[in-house]
Design an enzyme around this catalytic site. Sequence first.
Site, PDB file in Angstrom:
ATOM      1  N   CYS A  50       0.832  -1.212   0.000  1.00 23.91           N
ATOM      2  CA  CYS A  50       0.000   0.000   0.000  1.00 23.91           C
ATOM      3  C   CYS A  50       0.862   1.256   0.000  1.00 23.91           C
ATOM      4  CB  CYS A  50      -0.917   0.027   1.220  1.00 23.91           C
ATOM      5  SG  CYS A  50      -2.077  -1.337   1.269  1.00 23.91           S
ATOM      6  N   ARG A 127      -7.857  -3.760  -3.410  1.00 30.48           N
ATOM      7  CA  ARG A 127      -7.242  -2.638  -4.144  1.00 30.48           C
ATOM      8  C   ARG A 127      -8.138  -2.310  -5.346  1.00 30.48           C
ATOM      9  NH1 ARG A 127      -2.223  -2.627  -1.787  1.00 30.48           N
ATOM     10  NH2 ARG A 127      -1.668  -4.649  -0.906  1.00 30.48           N
TER      11      ARG A 127
HETATM   12  C1  BEZ Z   1       0.411  -4.591   1.814  1.00 26.88           C
HETATM   13  O1  BEZ Z   1       1.588  -4.878   1.830  1.00 26.88           O
HETATM   14  O2  BEZ Z   1       0.034  -3.494   1.415  1.00 26.88           O
HETATM   15  C2  BEZ Z   1      -0.592  -5.580   2.267  1.00 26.88           C
HETATM   16  C3  BEZ Z   1      -0.352  -6.915   2.048  1.00 26.88           C
HETATM   17  C4  BEZ Z   1      -1.288  -7.834   2.463  1.00 26.88           C
HETATM   18  C5  BEZ Z   1      -2.444  -7.426   3.096  1.00 26.88           C
HETATM   19  C6  BEZ Z   1      -2.682  -6.079   3.277  1.00 26.88           C
HETATM   20  C7  BEZ Z   1      -1.755  -5.161   2.860  1.00 26.88           C
END
Ligand code: BEZ
Length: 213
Positions: A50, A127
């Site tokens: 993110c 996302r």
């Molecule tokens: C992330 O790295 O943004 C992420 C990975 C897995 C679940 C939620 C966020």
Amino acid sequence: MDTITQMPRIGDNAPDFTAVTTTGMLNMSTYGKGSWMVFFSHPADFTPVCTTEMMGFAMEKTFFEENNTKLLGLSIDSIHAHIAWVNAVHEKTGVLFEFPIIADIDMSVSKTYGMLQPGESETAAVRAVFFIDPEQTIRLIMYYPLNVGRNMDEIKRALLALQTASTHKVACPLNWKPGEKVIVPAPKTLEALAERKNSDLEMVDWYLAKKSL
Ligand code: BEZ
């Protein structure tokens, strides 16, 4: 499978809402009035993928401004978490998330926009990317899972393709990029077909013809 809730679809009017964001209370339709909007969700603050994605949006500020497009982020986090994360990323990297990020702690906006997909996560938004035109119509939707980041080049390309198709009443072919030829609508009468045959369009067949803008 859970009860199926109606998800927004391409061509739908973008559901309006008012929400708490990092830039204050925001009404979606007022914010987007007269502009295109890229409205995106991320699963959680202080997570690595993110962070790369949000930095990607922030670093393209000029591109989106130059193309009359407002950015709007969202996650199911508190406003305090958002503020702490934005501040931390700014301090560590110098990149500031200036666009508003919704603190959708009651999940109301996420649910309305189909960003909460329980098979993927009961508590974190997937996302999602919604491309919304200046008339508040949803023009394109992308959904990515939690473990795969989006592609900023494709987001930018898709936005320019939507704007080009809309402005020039054309379509964009496979892998179209700005500056490349576009597809003109197929003729709908025999007279139009005859005209097309005598035109200087690049033509594979009468229904597949391209032109430069
Ligand atoms: C992330 O790295 O943004 C992420 C990975 C897995 C679940 C939620 C966020």
